[in-house]
Structures are given as structure tokens and as C-alpha cells.
Design a protein around this motif. Structure first.
Motif, PDB file in Angstrom:
ATOM      1  N   GLN A  22       8.218   1.627  -3.823  1.00 37.35           N
ATOM      2  CA  GLN A  22       6.804   1.329  -3.999  1.00 37.35           C
ATOM      3  C   GLN A  22       6.084   1.628  -2.686  1.00 37.35           C
ATOM      4  N   GLU A  23       4.987   2.356  -2.771  1.00 39.24           N
ATOM      5  CA  GLU A  23       4.262   2.752  -1.565  1.00 39.24           C
ATOM      6  C   GLU A  23       2.802   2.312  -1.620  1.00 39.24           C
ATOM      7  N   ILE A  24       2.296   1.832  -0.489  1.00 34.85           N
ATOM      8  CA  ILE A  24       0.868   1.524  -0.385  1.00 34.85           C
ATOM      9  C   ILE A  24       0.132   2.838  -0.159  1.00 34.85           C
ATOM     10  N   ILE A  25      -0.709   3.234  -1.119  1.00 37.77           N
ATOM     11  CA  ILE A  25      -1.401   4.515  -0.997  1.00 37.77           C
ATOM     12  C   ILE A  25      -2.896   4.331  -0.713  1.00 37.77           C
ATOM     13  N   GLY A  26      -3.369   3.098  -0.757  1.00 36.26           N
ATOM     14  CA  GLY A  26      -4.781   2.872  -0.457  1.00 36.26           C
ATOM     15  C   GLY A  26      -5.080   1.400  -0.235  1.00 36.26           C
ATOM     16  N   ILE A  27      -5.957   1.137   0.723  1.00 32.97           N
ATOM     17  CA  ILE A  27      -6.390  -0.242   0.980  1.00 32.97           C
ATOM     18  C   ILE A  27      -7.892  -0.251   1.216  1.00 32.97           C
ATOM     19  N   LYS A  28      -8.597  -1.029   0.426  1.00 32.68           N
ATOM     20  CA  LYS A  28      -9.996  -1.338   0.706  1.00 32.68           C
ATOM     21  C   LYS A  28      -9.982  -2.775   1.186  1.00 32.68           C
ATOM     22  N   GLU A  29     -10.013  -2.931   2.487  1.00 30.98           N
ATOM     23  CA  GLU A  29      -9.761  -4.222   3.122  1.00 30.98           C
ATOM     24  C   GLU A  29     -10.569  -5.345   2.471  1.00 30.98           C
ATOM     25  N   GLY A  30      -9.815  -6.358   2.061  1.00 27.30           N
ATOM     26  CA  GLY A  30     -10.429  -7.531   1.460  1.00 27.30           C
ATOM     27  C   GLY A  30     -10.716  -7.412  -0.023  1.00 27.30           C
ATOM     28  N   ASP A  31     -10.563  -6.194  -0.586  1.00 22.21           N
ATOM     29  CA  ASP A  31     -10.952  -5.980  -1.984  1.00 22.21           C
ATOM     30  C   ASP A  31      -9.854  -5.417  -2.893  1.00 22.21           C
ATOM     31  N   ARG A  32      -9.165  -4.401  -2.412  1.00 24.84           N
ATOM     32  CA  ARG A  32      -8.258  -3.691  -3.322  1.00 24.84           C
ATOM     33  C   ARG A  32      -7.059  -3.088  -2.598  1.00 24.84           C
ATOM     34  N   LEU A  33      -5.912  -3.169  -3.284  1.00 27.07           N
ATOM     35  CA  LEU A  33      -4.658  -2.602  -2.796  1.00 27.07           C
ATOM     36  C   LEU A  33      -4.144  -1.642  -3.859  1.00 27.07           C
ATOM     37  N   ASP A  34      -3.961  -0.352  -3.509  1.00 27.92           N
ATOM     38  CA  ASP A  34      -3.467   0.648  -4.452  1.00 27.92           C
ATOM     39  C   ASP A  34      -2.022   1.006  -4.132  1.00 27.92           C
ATOM     40  N   LEU A  35      -1.217   1.094  -5.185  1.00 25.48           N
ATOM     41  CA  LEU A  35       0.216   1.317  -5.024  1.00 25.48           C
ATOM     42  C   LEU A  35       0.706   2.445  -5.925  1.00 25.48           C
ATOM     43  N   GLU A  36       1.751   3.134  -5.469  1.00 30.65           N
ATOM     44  CA  GLU A  36       2.449   4.098  -6.312  1.00 30.65           C
ATOM     45  C   GLU A  36       3.890   3.651  -6.454  1.00 30.65           C
ATOM     46  N   LEU A  37       4.353   3.587  -7.693  1.00 26.04           N
ATOM     47  CA  LEU A  37       5.729   3.186  -7.960  1.00 26.04           C
ATOM     48  C   LEU A  37       6.516   4.397  -8.428  1.00 26.04           C
ATOM     49  N   ARG A  38       7.620   4.632  -7.800  1.00 23.17           N
ATOM     50  CA  ARG A  38       8.462   5.766  -8.152  1.00 23.17           C
ATOM     51  C   ARG A  38       9.848   5.248  -8.538  1.00 23.17           C
ATOM     52  N   PHE A  39      10.125   5.292  -9.825  1.00 18.65           N
ATOM     53  CA  PHE A  39      11.410   4.816 -10.334  1.00 18.65           C
ATOM     54  C   PHE A  39      12.411   5.970 -10.353  1.00 18.65           C
ATOM     55  N   LYS A  40      13.647   5.678  -9.955  1.00 16.54           N
ATOM     56  CA  LYS A  40      14.683   6.710  -9.893  1.00 16.54           C
ATOM     57  C   LYS A  40      15.805   6.462 -10.890  1.00 16.54           C
ATOM     58  N   LYS A  41      16.162   5.195 -11.085  1.00 11.90           N
ATOM     59  CA  LYS A  41      17.174   4.806 -12.068  1.00 11.90           C
ATOM     60  C   LYS A  41      16.711   3.546 -12.772  1.00 11.90           C
ATOM     61  N   PRO A  42      16.989   3.383 -14.046  1.00  6.84           N
ATOM     62  CA  PRO A  42      17.823   4.218 -14.921  1.00  6.84           C
ATOM     63  C   PRO A  42      17.143   5.493 -15.405  1.00  6.84           C
ATOM     64  N   TYR A  43      15.842   5.673 -15.110  1.00  7.87           N
ATOM     65  CA  TYR A  43      15.151   6.912 -15.477  1.00  7.87           C
ATOM     66  C   TYR A  43      14.116   7.216 -14.409  1.00  7.87           C
ATOM     67  N   LYS A  44      13.776   8.492 -14.317  1.00 11.80           N
ATOM     68  CA  LYS A  44      12.805   8.911 -13.316  1.00 11.80           C
ATOM     69  C   LYS A  44      11.406   8.907 -13.902  1.00 11.80           C
ATOM     70  N   MET A  45      10.493   8.237 -13.210  1.00  9.36           N
ATOM     71  CA  MET A  45       9.096   8.233 -13.612  1.00  9.36           C
ATOM     72  C   MET A  45       8.251   7.714 -12.469  1.00  9.36           C
ATOM     73  N   SER A  46       6.978   8.067 -12.496  1.00 11.01           N
ATOM     74  CA  SER A  46       6.057   7.632 -11.448  1.00 11.01           C
ATOM     75  C   SER A  46       4.850   6.974 -12.108  1.00 11.01           C
ATOM     76  N   ASN A  47       4.485   5.805 -11.616  1.00  7.29           N
ATOM     77  CA  ASN A  47       3.347   5.065 -12.145  1.00  7.29           C
ATOM     78  C   ASN A  47       2.494   4.558 -10.994  1.00  7.29           C
ATOM     79  N   SER A  48       1.317   4.079 -11.316  1.00  6.91           N
ATOM     80  CA  SER A  48       0.455   3.516 -10.295  1.00  6.91           C
ATOM     81  C   SER A  48       0.084   2.085 -10.653  1.00  6.91           C
ATOM     82  N   ALA A  49      -0.265   1.328  -9.643  1.00  6.23           N
ATOM     83  CA  ALA A  49      -0.670  -0.060  -9.844  1.00  6.23           C
ATOM     84  C   ALA A  49      -1.708  -0.417  -8.796  1.00  6.23           C
ATOM     85  N   TYR A  50      -2.444  -1.480  -9.059  1.00  7.00           N
ATOM     86  CA  TYR A  50      -3.378  -1.960  -8.052  1.00  7.00           C
ATOM     87  C   TYR A  50      -3.597  -3.453  -8.210  1.00  7.00           C
TER      88      TYR A  50
END
Length: 198
Positions: A95-123
Motif C-alpha cells: 500500500q502506497e501513499i500517493i497523495g496528501i491534502k493536509e488535514g483533509d484527505r489521504l490517497d492510497l494505492e493498493l497493489r495485491f500480488k497474491k493470491p491474485y494480482k490487481m491494483s485498486n485505490s482507496a482514500y
């Protein structure tokens, strides 16, 4: 024999219909939940922007207390990566922090490798309800590619992942409100018997 033949023909036709329907079904999904916490907005954000704190409230982090964790970068800053290797419930990913709006918002990217490969985002976002109340929203955006998207109505991603997000938010509320309460308690002042008025 005829019954078995008809059964397999019917099963085949059902599969064909499902695959055709999948071409027109949505592949993307958005899930979000929120909770109101009795704590100041800046205090709440200062806690959630550090990914290591998710060990204390994230539903998924609690599924494998023995998981191996590795970190790259400075927690609470863009570019910080938290990676894990866990059991069958949590798999392997990062999981990587890809964006921060200080005090308001935290953006994340999740990269799953097992049991399957996929990439999703969260905030996660924080909104002041009042001076001492904050609404925290945790959202997850994912994609289920064809032909697996035909399973979306059956799996009910909103309920499954939504319940897990809500469980994490509920634990976050307990943690932050406990911290807030402890800070409000003033240390007791010992009574000086010599100055006591009788």
C-alpha cells in the motif's frame, strides 16, 4: 441419459448467457463508509495519515497478527510504502501513499500480488462536524475484469467490503475517542495537609 444430456446443455446455455451479459455489466465499483468521531479534525487526520497506525484499527491488518511487514520511505508522507506477506486471508501486497491534502484527505494505492494480482485505490477524508467532532470517510475503488464481473451481483462487494471498512472505522472511533478522553483528564493535585482549611 437424456436427462443428463439436457442438464449439461442447459448448464452450457446458462454459461453462454452469463458471459454475454458480462460484456454489458459494469466492471468498476465504489464502496465507502463513514463514522463520526468525538475528536478534533486535525487530531484525527494526524492519526490516520500514518499507515502504521492501521495495525490498530484496520480489519484486514487484524486478520493475521503474524504477517511480515516492511516499510519504505517516511510514514505520513507521499511515497511511503507499507508491504505485507500474510496468510490466506490477507495474501501478499503493498500500500502506497500517493497523495496528501493536509488535514483533509489521504490517497492510497493498493497493489495485491497474491493470491491474485490487481491494483485498486482507496482514500480517507476528514470533515469537521463541529469543533470537537469529525466525520471520517473511508472509500475503496476497485475493478473486476471480464468475465469475473458477472459475479459482482452474487458476491455483493458493497456489503462484503463495506462491512469490513465499517468495522475498521468503528475501531478507529474507539481508539481516538479514548485518546481524547485521556488527554482531558487532568492530573490530580495532592492535598497539602498544612494548608487544609478546617
Amino acid at each position: 441419459m437424456k436427462f443428463i444430456k439436457r442438464f449439461f446443455i442447459g448448464l452450457f446455455l446458462l454459461l453462454v448467457v452469463a458471459l454475454i451479459a458480462g460484456l454489458f455489466m459494469k466492471k468498476d465499483y465504489h464502496i465507502e463508509r463513514n463514522v463520526t468521531i468525538d475528536a478534533q479534525k486535525d487530531k484525527v487526520f494526524d492519526y490516520i495519515k500514518y499507515l502504521k497506525n492501521q495495525d490498530n484499527y484496520s480489519f484486514w491488518n487484524k486478520q493475521d497478527p503474524e504477517m511480515t511487514k516492511n516499510y519504505t520511505g517516511n510514514d505520513g508522507e507521499v511515497g511511503f510504502v507499507s508491504s505485507w506477506v500474510g496468510n490466506d486471508k490477507v495474501g501478499t501486497g503493498e500500500q502506497e501513499i500517493i497523495g496528501i491534502k493536509e488535514g483533509d484527505r489521504l490517497d492510497l494505492e493498493l497493489r495485491f500480488k497474491k493470491p491474485y494480482k490487481m491494483s485498486n485505490s482507496a482514500y480517507m477524508t476528514t470533515d469537521a462536524v463541529s469543533e470537537n467532532q469529525t466525520k471520517v470517510t473511508w472509500a475503496f475503488d476497485g475493478k473486476m475484469n471480464y468475465p469475473m464481473n458477472v459475479m459482482m451481483p452474487i458476491i455483493n462487494m458493497d456489503k462484503m467490503l463495506g462491512d469490513q471498512l465499517q468495522a475498521g472505522l468503528n475501531d478507529l472511533k474507539i481508539i481516538l475517542e479514548k485518546i481524547q478522553t485521556e488527554k482531558r483528564v487532568e492530573p490530580s493535585v495532592p492535598v497539602d495537609s498544612a494548608n487544609t482549611i478546617n
